[in-house]
Design a protein around this motif. Structure first.
Motif, PDB file in Angstrom:
ATOM      1  N   VAL A 101       0.830  -1.200   0.000  1.00  0.00           N
ATOM      2  CA  VAL A 101       0.000   0.000   0.000  1.00  0.00           C
ATOM      3  C   VAL A 101       0.867   1.253   0.000  1.00  0.00           C
ATOM      4  N   ILE A 105       1.083   4.188  -2.819  1.00  0.00           N
ATOM      5  CA  ILE A 105       0.838   5.611  -2.534  1.00  0.00           C
ATOM      6  C   ILE A 105       1.988   6.464  -3.055  1.00  0.00           C
ATOM      7  N   THR A 108       1.896   6.561  -6.857  1.00  0.00           N
ATOM      8  CA  THR A 108       0.841   7.448  -7.344  1.00  0.00           C
ATOM      9  C   THR A 108       1.234   8.913  -7.187  1.00  0.00           C
ATOM     10  N   ALA A 109       1.834   9.239  -6.022  1.00  0.00           N
ATOM     11  CA  ALA A 109       2.256  10.619  -5.770  1.00  0.00           C
ATOM     12  C   ALA A 109       3.325  11.063  -6.774  1.00  0.00           C
TER      13      ALA A 109
END
Length: 793
Positions: A101, A105, A108-109
């Motif tokens: 996870v 994240i 994606t950032a």
């Protein structure tokens, strides 16, 4: 009333034997199919929003970035700045699942950071407008700065195939000019229109405004420019269009005409079916956003915002202000023929094929029933005063059959008018084309639904045209549609965006790919039995019928006061103008200035529309062709003592100034939209400005507009010369002025659509057409005389 009973899908009643339930499986199936289609469209819009939200990247690059970050992290290497490790304390645990996870994240950032950096870099690049002021064409020298800029734009925007709205988030906002620059340009623009005394008075008003209340108004407008996506468009739409109370017919709506040099079929139902099918395919491209945005120089995008409301759109009348209603979908069109309205279903699990639509249209043509009381001239209400129409709509169409039928018209994809007269063109009889233009602009005053985004008009001999409402979009968008429709190649029923790139060009390709058999009918067979057209039902009482008759009489008065001349200039065109090394648009505008001066004996405030779609939600800006330079050239043309060299020199200076003014307008450096918005702010603040009142009360006695041509690049006019569109036109803006629309249709062909009001003793469109013809001839002779003097051909 059989049609009304057929439209009932489900009913029940209580009898002495129990419940009696009746339902129509066919209609329920249509309801089911409509729901499925609606959900498909919602899903497609969601996917398009995702695509446009990350453009120019593709969504698969997100999964790739996340996979790389996860791979690097679990390989023991540190993602830059060890971001995964740093965010792990913020997660519930340090387990493998949560590390995945955390990696997702971080991935994606990182991906969003790169994407939005690219998007905002592209936005900054698109703010550069220097390329507009550089010469274009063969042999033109482009600066190194522009070359580098163009390369960067292509790199940043060329990763992925753009969809219709892909560039919307990257388009810059329309810049707000400084008050000083606008005032300076304004005073320069009115100099040739005022004598010394009046000019000094205007200069004093301008100085008082610029040094007084103008500063405060500019500050408020600056706040609006920061807050809104476009500081002009919403006010322009509301105050110029929707708050206008005068009739739409002639005063606002405009028309487009067929490719007059070709006639693929004389069967009205066949041509109507083919064009309707083309429009529906175009609508599907817009809905799916498969229509590629227009790119200038194959790199610089134009705003596509206006395309959203092409279909399923109606202008709803109000007592004080109208509003534009757009529905997400519609599975029917409305057809008007000999005073009767029909609802025609055009979607049954798929878009109906042209042959199936022809069957429906023929059923409408074959209907021998009489119009219901008040039905024949009902559309005259849309041609009249807006407040009057709003009140009647509120009282007469608020319930029952009238409400249902009106709702059917307003929710239709568009309206089709099957005229009972032919649209004729004979080069030896120009008046036939004039009649055709007048018919498309106003018809009989009651056979066009002027509130709809557009009404497709079909003559009894198979020629077509349209009448379009103006508030939802500008003429350039509708002419783009029309160009696509006129050149449509849909014999294979394909909806590939590469094939069906745009709409009015869709209709003209009837010559390129013959879509009709030897009898003039659409090629193809019916795969299903198409739904029969449904007569709309009306219950209009005597009082309502009287109001409709009054509206029809008022429309007839407007029609009788309009005169229109469509002048076909085939002596030469843009080919000769380019040889003279002059912009064709500037060349024609100078001819119009010379023609008007000879016609009226004076100069007049002149309006030419320029687009501002290089900016987000941009619409139009005004170019003022009557300048100090153009007036000097016109006076030289009337001076028998001026030499040919002097006249040509002054003409080049005037054209260069006009081209610069046009470029300034496209770049957001116009005059009139800025002053208009300052006036709106003043009204909101209840501030009186003599300068703004004076400016906005000045009549545009010569209102001009060029109809864009070849926007899609799908037509090869050298190979298919008969596919040339004749363009379209509009009514005069001032009671004592001219409305002039022109189209540069080919290397040796120009069309001028000239309108005026017969009640004005100062104007005559037929006389003005002769003045334009002579002006074009005189300008050509200038260059021929110069070549003769120089001993060249």
């Amino acid at each position: 009333m059989a049609e009304a009973h057929q439209a009932v899908a489900f009913s029940f009643q209580i009898t002495h034997e129990g419940w009696d339930v009746n339902f129509d499986r066919e209609v329920l199936n249509l309801v089911w199919q409509s729901g499925i289609r609606s959900w498909k469209k919602r899903f497609a819009r969601f996917m398009n929003s995702v695509h446009n939200g990350v453009y120019p990247a593709q969504l698969w690059t997100l999964w790739l970035t996340m996979s790389i970050v996860i791979g690097i992290h679990f390989s023991g290497y540190k993602v830059p700045y060890d971001l995964v490790t740093k965010i792990m304390p913020l997660l519930p645990s340090n387990s493998t699942k949560w590390q995945l996870v955390g990696s997702a994240i971080v991935g994606t950032a990182m991906w969003l950071t790169v994407i939005y950096t690219i998007r905002y870099t592209l936005k900054l690049l698109l703010m550069y407008k220097g390329w507009l002021y550089e010469a274009r064409g063969k042999g033109a020298r482009i600066s190194v700065k522009t070359r580098v800029w163009l390369l960067l734009v292509r790199i940043l925007s060329g990763w992925n195939k753009p969809r219709l709205y892909s560039f919307q988030g990257s388009l810059p906002k329309l810049p707000l000019p400084s008050l000083h620059s606008t005032m300076t340009r304004y005073m320069r623009s009115v100099r040739p229109l005022l004598n010394d005394e009046n000019y000094d008075k205007m200069q004093q008003l301008a100085d008082d405004f610029q040094n007084g209340i103008g500063v405060k108004l500019q500050r408020y407008l600056l706040l609006k420019s920061w807050w809104s996506s476009n500081y002009v468009s919403d006010w322009w739409e509301e105050y110029v269009y929707l708050r206008g109370r005068s009739p739409l017919m002639i005063n606002s709506n405009f028309y487009g005409i067929d490719a007059i040099l070709m006639q693929p079929t004389q069967v009205q139902a066949a041509r109507a079916a083919a064009v309707i099918h083309s429009c529906l395919l175009y609508r599907r491209l817009v809905d799916r956003q498969e229509l590629e945005p227009i790119l200038l120089q194959n790199s610089v995008p134009l705003c596509s915002w206006q395309y959203e409301r092409i279909f399923n759109t109606t202008r709803i009348p109000g007592v004080e202000t109208d509003r534009i209603m757009h529905w997400a979908d519609s599975n029917h069109i409305v057809v008007y023929h000999k005073g009767k309205f029909f609802k025609v279903i055009i979607y049954r699990g798929r878009i109906l094929k042209p042959r199936e639509i022809q069957v429906q249209i023929q059923q409408v043509l074959d209907d021998k029933s009489e119009p219901l009381p008040g039905e024949e001239k009902l559309a005259a209400l849309t041609a009249g005063d807006r407040s009057h129409w709003a009140q009647i709509r509120r009282n007469l169409f608020n319930k029952g059959a009238n409400k249902v039928s009106l709702d059917t018209i307003e929710r239709a994809a568009f309206v089709v008018a099957l005229d009972d007269c032919p649209y004729l063109y004979d080069p030896k009889n120009p008046s036939q084309l004039d009649k055709c233009g007048k018919n498309l602009l106003h018809g009989k005053g009651y056979d066009r639904w002027f509130d709809k985004s557009f009404t497709l008009c079909v003559g009894s001999n198979g020629r077509v045209g349209f009448n379009a409402e103006h508030s939802w979009a500008d003429a350039a968008v509708m002419s783009h549609i029309w160009e696509c429709v006129v050149t449509d190649d849909t014999t294979t029923d394909r909806a590939d965006a590469a094939v069906l790139t745009h709409l009015w060009e869709f209709v003209i390709t009837d010559e390129i790919e013959n879509r009709y058999d030897s009898n003039g009918d659409v090629i193809g067979e019916c795969e299903i039995i198409p739904p029969s057209p449904i007569r709309l039902q009306w219950d209009i009482k005597d009082d309502g019928q009287k109001q409709i008759e009054i509206a029809a009489l008022n429309a007839e008065k407007l029609i009788n006061d309009l005169d229109l001349r469509i002048y076909v200039h085939d002596n030469y065109g843009k080919g000769f103008m380019k040889k003279c090394r002059i912009s064709p648009d500037a060349y024609i505008q100078m001819a119009l200035q010379l023609a008007y001066f000879r016609d009226a004996g004076k100069f007049s405030l002149t309006y030419e529309a320029s687009m501002t779609r290089l900016f987000r939600e941009g619409r139009t800006e005004t170019v003022r062709p009557c300048t100090i330079e153009s007036s000097a050239w016109v006076r030289a043309m009337e001076d028998k003592g001026a030499t040919v060299d002097d006249k040509i020199k002054l003409l080049r200076i005037a054209c260069e100034q006009h081209q610069k003014s046009y470029q300034d307008a496209m770049c957001g450096k116009g005059i009139d939209r800025h002053l208009f918005c300052l006036y709106v702010v003043a009204k909101y603040l209840e501030v009186n400005s003599p300068f703004l009142q004076k400016v906005l009360s000045e009549p545009w006695r010569l209102s001009t507009s060029q109809t864009p041509h070849g926007q899609t690049g799908r037509m090869d006019l050298h190979k298919y010369p008969n596919c040339i569109s004749a363009g379209g036109g509009f009514g005069p803006v001032a009671d004592d002025g001219y409305g002039v629309s022109y189209i540069i249709a080919g290397e040796d062909l120009l069309f001028f659509h000239i309108s005026n009001k017969k009640s004005s003793k100062e104007t005559d469109c037929h006389r003005f057409a002769e003045k334009i013809e002579q002006a074009l001839k005189d300008i050509k002779n200038l260059f021929l005389d110069k070549n003769q003097l120089n001993g060249t051909k």
